[in-house]
Design an enzyme around this catalytic site. Sequence first.
Site, short mmCIF file in Angstrom:
data_model
loop_
_atom_site.label_atom_id
_atom_site.label_comp_id
_atom_site.label_asym_id
_atom_site.label_seq_id
_atom_site.Cartn_x
_atom_site.Cartn_y
_atom_site.Cartn_z
N GLY A 18 36.48 52.71 57.28
CA GLY A 18 37.53 52.44 56.32
C GLY A 18 38.91 52.94 56.71
O GLY A 18 39.70 53.32 55.84
N ASN A 20 41.37 51.15 57.87
CA ASN A 20 42.34 50.20 57.31
C ASN A 20 42.45 50.36 55.80
O ASN A 20 43.53 50.21 55.23
CB ASN A 20 41.97 48.76 57.68
CG ASN A 20 42.48 48.37 59.05
OD1 ASN A 20 43.66 48.46 59.33
ND2 ASN A 20 41.59 47.92 59.91
N ASN A 114 42.02 38.71 56.07
CA ASN A 114 41.21 39.48 57.02
C ASN A 114 42.13 40.06 58.09
O ASN A 114 43.14 39.46 58.46
CB ASN A 114 40.18 38.55 57.67
CG ASN A 114 39.31 39.28 58.69
OD1 ASN A 114 38.69 40.30 58.37
ND2 ASN A 114 39.26 38.78 59.91
N HIS A 116 42.08 41.14 62.03
CA HIS A 116 41.30 40.97 63.26
C HIS A 116 42.03 41.66 64.42
O HIS A 116 43.25 41.51 64.56
CB HIS A 116 41.12 39.48 63.58
CG HIS A 116 40.28 39.24 64.79
ND1 HIS A 116 38.92 39.42 64.78
CD2 HIS A 116 40.62 38.89 66.06
CE1 HIS A 116 38.44 39.17 66.01
NE2 HIS A 116 39.45 38.85 66.78
#
Length: 218
Positions: A18, A20, A114, A116
């Site tokens: 976690g 981010n 999202n 990436h």
Amino acid sequence: MLRQDAPMKMVVMVSGGGTNLQAIIDSIKNGQITNAEIAGVISNNKNAYALKRAEENGIPGRCVSPKDYASRKEFNEKLLETVEAFSPDLVVLAGFLVVIPPAMIERYRNRMINIHPSLIPSFCGKGYYGLKVHEAALARGVKVVGATVHFVDEGTDTGPIILQKAVEVQQGDTPEILQRRVMEQAEWKILPRAIDLIANGKVQVVENRTIIEEEDAL
């Protein structure tokens, strides 16, 4: 799309540590993300440290694991039900290593993002996640890598791109060292920035491309 009388509510979905998620929490606290709040954190892994981060910050956490359901269909239904219980305006995939059910993609069309760890369309798609992205980049000998925030669609890493940031590869990089630099220099910067832009109504999707009203230099 967003309510004008209240902050944007988001659900953050995470499978692991976690980092981010922490960047989002910190950015809300320091004012880099405005007009937004985290309504809940969902993980497919009951041991994910992300759930601990949520607890420490007073954010409701839920675990929905495929292992607890007899079929993928049952899991998919429960996952969507858990997300919808928070009534989010935005769903944020911050290292969520589970295939998103088509019904959820449709339900949150252009409202699910999202992060990436590459400059899409390089090193993305099926099989490219976590350290595998950085291993592939180093094996190919590229000199610049980075990260991308994009909306989620039915493909793998194929939705409209919101923000990207480049990071230089350095001599002697290992996948682990490169992964950390991409996080620090790109992921933890552009994910909060994308959320802030969306929360303040500055991102539109037109013909599968994003239009950003006011994109400040990163």
